[in-house]
Design a protein around this motif. Sequence first.
Motif, PDB file in Angstrom:
ATOM      1  N   GLY A 187      74.736   2.117   8.638  1.00 49.26           N
ATOM      2  CA  GLY A 187      75.045   3.236   7.750  1.00 49.26           C
ATOM      3  C   GLY A 187      76.325   3.031   6.962  1.00 49.26           C
ATOM      4  N   ARG A 188      77.279   2.346   7.555  1.00 46.31           N
ATOM      5  CA  ARG A 188      78.577   2.149   6.898  1.00 46.31           C
ATOM      6  C   ARG A 188      78.572   0.990   5.902  1.00 46.31           C
ATOM      7  N   HIS A 189      77.609   0.072   6.045  1.00 51.23           N
ATOM      8  CA  HIS A 189      77.612  -1.137   5.215  1.00 51.23           C
ATOM      9  C   HIS A 189      76.239  -1.381   4.593  1.00 51.23           C
ATOM     10  N   ALA A 190      75.659  -0.343   4.033  1.00 48.85           N
ATOM     11  CA  ALA A 190      74.290  -0.422   3.516  1.00 48.85           C
ATOM     12  C   ALA A 190      74.131  -1.400   2.356  1.00 48.85           C
ATOM     13  N   ASP A 191      75.219  -1.777   1.690  1.00 47.76           N
ATOM     14  CA  ASP A 191      75.121  -2.638   0.514  1.00 47.76           C
ATOM     15  C   ASP A 191      75.257  -4.126   0.838  1.00 47.76           C
ATOM     16  N   LEU A 192      75.459  -4.486   2.092  1.00 55.47           N
ATOM     17  CA  LEU A 192      75.635  -5.888   2.463  1.00 55.47           C
ATOM     18  C   LEU A 192      74.287  -6.550   2.758  1.00 55.47           C
ATOM     19  N   PRO A 193      74.153  -7.844   2.435  1.00 53.61           N
ATOM     20  CA  PRO A 193      72.860  -8.542   2.561  1.00 53.61           C
ATOM     21  C   PRO A 193      72.172  -8.451   3.927  1.00 53.61           C
ATOM     22  N   PRO A 194      72.868  -8.626   5.053  1.00 56.99           N
ATOM     23  CA  PRO A 194      72.126  -8.525   6.326  1.00 56.99           C
ATOM     24  C   PRO A 194      71.513  -7.141   6.550  1.00 56.99           C
ATOM     25  N   VAL A 195      72.228  -6.109   6.127  1.00 55.82           N
ATOM     26  CA  VAL A 195      71.722  -4.742   6.286  1.00 55.82           C
ATOM     27  C   VAL A 195      70.563  -4.506   5.328  1.00 55.82           C
ATOM     28  N   PHE A 218      67.510  -6.236   6.734  1.00 59.46           N
ATOM     29  CA  PHE A 218      66.969  -5.487   7.866  1.00 59.46           C
ATOM     30  C   PHE A 218      66.225  -4.248   7.392  1.00 59.46           C
ATOM     31  N   ARG A 219      66.847  -3.490   6.511  1.00 64.48           N
ATOM     32  CA  ARG A 219      66.242  -2.243   6.048  1.00 64.48           C
ATOM     33  C   ARG A 219      64.993  -2.486   5.203  1.00 64.48           C
ATOM     34  N   GLU A 220      64.969  -3.593   4.474  1.00 62.03           N
ATOM     35  CA  GLU A 220      63.779  -3.912   3.683  1.00 62.03           C
ATOM     36  C   GLU A 220      62.583  -4.156   4.616  1.00 62.03           C
ATOM     37  N   LEU A 221      62.803  -4.927   5.671  1.00 64.58           N
ATOM     38  CA  LEU A 221      61.733  -5.160   6.639  1.00 64.58           C
ATOM     39  C   LEU A 221      61.326  -3.864   7.328  1.00 64.58           C
ATOM     40  N   LEU A 222      62.304  -3.027   7.620  1.00 63.39           N
ATOM     41  CA  LEU A 222      62.034  -1.751   8.286  1.00 63.39           C
ATOM     42  C   LEU A 222      61.215  -0.830   7.382  1.00 63.39           C
ATOM     43  N   GLU A 223      61.594  -0.740   6.112  1.00 65.86           N
ATOM     44  CA  GLU A 223      60.873   0.109   5.159  1.00 65.86           C
ATOM     45  C   GLU A 223      59.431  -0.333   4.977  1.00 65.86           C
ATOM     46  N   GLN A 224      59.221  -1.647   5.013  1.00 59.83           N
ATOM     47  CA  GLN A 224      57.880  -2.195   4.805  1.00 59.83           C
ATOM     48  C   GLN A 224      57.072  -2.240   6.100  1.00 59.83           C
ATOM     49  N   HIS A 225      57.638  -1.709   7.161  1.00 60.80           N
ATOM     50  CA  HIS A 225      56.970  -1.647   8.473  1.00 60.80           C
ATOM     51  C   HIS A 225      56.537  -3.032   8.946  1.00 60.80           C
ATOM     52  N   ARG A 226      57.383  -4.028   8.722  1.00 57.33           N
ATOM     53  CA  ARG A 226      57.094  -5.405   9.136  1.00 57.33           C
ATOM     54  C   ARG A 226      57.782  -5.668  10.476  1.00 57.33           C
ATOM     55  N   TYR A 227      57.398  -4.885  11.476  1.00 58.07           N
ATOM     56  CA  TYR A 227      58.066  -4.921  12.774  1.00 58.07           C
ATOM     57  C   TYR A 227      57.817  -6.232  13.516  1.00 58.07           C
ATOM     58  N   ALA A 280      77.622 -10.816  12.515  1.00 56.36           N
ATOM     59  CA  ALA A 280      78.644 -11.298  11.588  1.00 56.36           C
ATOM     60  C   ALA A 280      79.198 -10.140  10.765  1.00 56.36           C
ATOM     61  N   LEU A 281      78.342  -9.192  10.427  1.00 51.64           N
ATOM     62  CA  LEU A 281      78.773  -8.007   9.695  1.00 51.64           C
ATOM     63  C   LEU A 281      79.777  -7.205  10.523  1.00 51.64           C
TER      64      LEU A 281
END
Length: 129
Positions: free
Chosen positions: A57-65, A68-77, A93-94
């Motif tokens: 939540g604090r670092h939503a603009d960083l590549p690892p986040v 992660f969120r892109e995979l989560l949104e696409q339900h690619r669990y 690392a973040l």
Amino acid sequence: MCTLFGLLGGLFLIGWLAFALYLWRQEKEASRHHKEQLRLLRTDEVFSRAWNWGPLGRHADLPPVMAFRELLEQHRYEEMLEGWRALTSGLFALEEHAAGGAPQVFDTGNYRVLRDYVEVLHERQQRGE
């Protein structure tokens, strides 16, 4: 004398392995208990918890986040679970970056919670929920 050192070394190795097994079993039990609690929640609540986990939540603009969120949104669990080590190393690392480069202790429990979220979401996806 060498026999004594050999025996002590063997005992140390056996003790170390027993301790590692104990910690592994504790981690598995904690994960099982947490997933039981998560299964009682609605899918959108589990998704929300995964989305807002820790530093995400604090670092939503960083590549690892973002990855992660892109995979989560696409339900690619399943893909998330298969590439778990790479995914969490970027998030770890973040956390180090957020702490100002100070050395951090790797808290497996923290990442276990995130993995539990993804595993429960994956179970529900497989059941068609």
